[in-house]
Write an enzyme that holds these catalytic residues in place. Structure first.
Site, PDB file in Angstrom:
ATOM      1  N   ASN A   1      42.703  40.567  50.649  1.00 30.02           N
ATOM      2  CA  ASN A   1      43.348  40.120  51.874  1.00 30.02           C
ATOM      3  C   ASN A   1      44.860  40.270  51.763  1.00 30.02           C
ATOM      4  O   ASN A   1      45.420  40.121  50.676  1.00 30.02           O
ATOM      5  CB  ASN A   1      42.994  38.654  52.145  1.00 30.02           C
ATOM      6  CG  ASN A   1      41.500  38.443  52.315  1.00 30.02           C
ATOM      7  OD1 ASN A   1      40.818  39.279  52.904  1.00 30.02           O
ATOM      8  ND2 ASN A   1      40.983  37.341  51.795  1.00 30.02           N
TER       9      ASN A   1
ATOM     10  N   VAL B   1      46.514  32.868  48.561  1.00 29.68           N
ATOM     11  CA  VAL B   1      47.221  32.854  47.273  1.00 29.68           C
ATOM     12  C   VAL B   1      48.012  34.161  47.165  1.00 29.68           C
ATOM     13  O   VAL B   1      47.432  35.250  47.229  1.00 29.68           O
ATOM     14  CB  VAL B   1      46.242  32.709  46.091  1.00 29.68           C
ATOM     15  CG1 VAL B   1      46.998  32.767  44.770  1.00 29.68           C
ATOM     16  CG2 VAL B   1      45.452  31.397  46.204  1.00 29.68           C
TER      17      VAL B   1
ATOM     18  N   ASP C   1      35.618  32.137  41.840  1.00 27.13           N
ATOM     19  CA  ASP C   1      36.368  31.499  42.923  1.00 27.13           C
ATOM     20  C   ASP C   1      35.985  30.022  43.010  1.00 27.13           C
ATOM     21  O   ASP C   1      34.813  29.661  42.889  1.00 27.13           O
ATOM     22  CB  ASP C   1      36.066  32.203  44.258  1.00 27.13           C
ATOM     23  CG  ASP C   1      37.063  31.844  45.343  1.00 27.13           C
ATOM     24  OD1 ASP C   1      37.834  32.727  45.760  1.00 27.13           O
ATOM     25  OD2 ASP C   1      37.074  30.664  45.776  1.00 27.13           O
TER      26      ASP C   1
ATOM     27  N   HIS D   1      38.509  40.139  45.549  1.00 23.30           N
ATOM     28  CA  HIS D   1      37.304  39.312  45.629  1.00 23.30           C
ATOM     29  C   HIS D   1      36.108  40.211  45.334  1.00 23.30           C
ATOM     30  O   HIS D   1      35.969  41.279  45.948  1.00 23.30           O
ATOM     31  CB  HIS D   1      37.111  38.743  47.032  1.00 23.30           C
ATOM     32  CG  HIS D   1      38.172  37.785  47.492  1.00 23.30           C
ATOM     33  ND1 HIS D   1      37.984  36.422  47.508  1.00 23.30           N
ATOM     34  CD2 HIS D   1      39.423  37.986  47.958  1.00 23.30           C
ATOM     35  CE1 HIS D   1      39.069  35.826  47.975  1.00 23.30           C
ATOM     36  NE2 HIS D   1      39.961  36.758  48.271  1.00 23.30           N
TER      37      HIS D   1
ATOM     38  N   HIS E   1      44.660  39.722  44.395  1.00 20.93           N
ATOM     39  CA  HIS E   1      43.373  39.474  43.740  1.00 20.93           C
ATOM     40  C   HIS E   1      42.295  40.192  44.518  1.00 20.93           C
ATOM     41  O   HIS E   1      42.305  40.222  45.750  1.00 20.93           O
ATOM     42  CB  HIS E   1      43.071  37.978  43.664  1.00 20.93           C
ATOM     43  CG  HIS E   1      43.299  37.253  44.948  1.00 20.93           C
ATOM     44  ND1 HIS E   1      44.555  36.863  45.372  1.00 20.93           N
ATOM     45  CD2 HIS E   1      42.434  36.848  45.916  1.00 20.93           C
ATOM     46  CE1 HIS E   1      44.455  36.254  46.534  1.00 20.93           C
ATOM     47  NE2 HIS E   1      43.177  36.240  46.898  1.00 20.93           N
TER      48      HIS E   1
HETATM   49  P1  AMP Z   1      42.742  34.715  49.571  1.00 21.92           P
HETATM   50  O1  AMP Z   1      42.451  33.956  50.839  1.00 21.92           O
HETATM   51  O2  AMP Z   1      42.304  36.136  49.639  1.00 21.92           O
HETATM   52  O3  AMP Z   1      44.187  34.561  49.149  1.00 21.92           O
HETATM   53  O4  AMP Z   1      41.819  34.057  48.475  1.00 21.92           O
HETATM   54  C1  AMP Z   1      42.261  33.049  47.614  1.00 21.92           C
HETATM   55  C2  AMP Z   1      41.036  32.533  46.918  1.00 21.92           C
HETATM   56  O5  AMP Z   1      41.452  31.851  45.761  1.00 21.92           O
HETATM   57  C3  AMP Z   1      40.217  31.552  47.769  1.00 21.92           C
HETATM   58  O6  AMP Z   1      38.898  32.061  47.912  1.00 21.92           O
HETATM   59  C4  AMP Z   1      40.254  30.267  46.932  1.00 21.92           C
HETATM   60  O7  AMP Z   1      39.026  29.571  46.972  1.00 21.92           O
HETATM   61  C5  AMP Z   1      40.578  30.772  45.557  1.00 21.92           C
HETATM   62  N1  AMP Z   1      41.272  29.866  44.670  1.00 21.92           N
HETATM   63  C6  AMP Z   1      42.402  29.168  44.936  1.00 21.92           C
HETATM   64  N2  AMP Z   1      42.775  28.464  43.860  1.00 21.92           N
HETATM   65  C7  AMP Z   1      41.866  28.737  42.894  1.00 21.92           C
HETATM   66  C8  AMP Z   1      41.701  28.316  41.553  1.00 21.92           C
HETATM   67  N3  AMP Z   1      42.552  27.456  40.971  1.00 21.92           N
HETATM   68  N4  AMP Z   1      40.654  28.787  40.856  1.00 21.92           N
HETATM   69  C9  AMP Z   1      39.775  29.639  41.420  1.00 21.92           C
HETATM   70  N5  AMP Z   1      39.884  30.079  42.685  1.00 21.92           N
HETATM   71  C10 AMP Z   1      40.907  29.626  43.417  1.00 21.92           C
END
Ligand code: AMP
Ligand code: ZN
Length: 115
Positions: A87, A96, A30, A102, A100
């Site tokens: 989430n 995003v 992340d 975590h 995914h």
């Molecule tokens: P969520 O809030 O569950 O959608 O988590 C999205 C996660 O993606 C967050 O923890 C961000 O820090 C991470 N994230 C967003 N863009 C990138 C990226 N390009 N590379 C790695 N992690 C990312």
């Protein structure tokens, strides 16, 4: 999805280092780690949210957990323990819109998370 950052990562269109890859998923760190180990495991297939998962994708979604377990061992957090989180939508804190998992670990995590 051409404008989805996680699709771009899965297609290796970014400089993101992949910690794991197989025919179905990729995993990478992340960007804004919330724990010493904070890895994201994503399907190569674009699925927007948990709400969009269809029964035919159950094994794919299950595979995300298998890979989380493999990575937990590889990253030496399996024995001490870790957390996997997905989430969903605004109240769930999803930022995003490509599902995914975590994988968080490497320290004592608090519970409940962010209530
Ligand atoms: P969520 O809030 O569950 O959608 O988590 C999205 C996660 O993606 C967050 O923890 C961000 O820090 C991470 N994230 C967003 N863009 C990138 C990226 N390009 N590379 C790695 N992690 C990312
Ligand atoms: Zn995507």
């Amino acid at each position: 999805m051409t404008d989805c950052i996680f699709c771009k990562i899965a297609k290796k269109e970014t400089a993101t280092h992949l910690l794991y890859e197989d025919e179905l998923v990729v995993a990478f760190d992340d960007l804004h780690a919330k724990a010493p180990i904070h890895t994201l495991i994503i399907p190569k297939l674009h699925i927007e949210t948990i709400n969009n998962i269809i029964p035919q994708q159950e094994s794919l979604v299950g595979h995300l957990f298998t890979v989380a377990s493999i990575l937990a061992s590889t990253l030496n957090i399996a024995e001490n323990g870790y957390r996997v989180v997905m989430n969903c939508n605004q109240h769930g804190g999803q930022a995003v819109y490509h599902i995914h998992l975590h994988l968080l670990g490497g320290k004592q995590l608090s519970w409940p998370p962010g209530c």
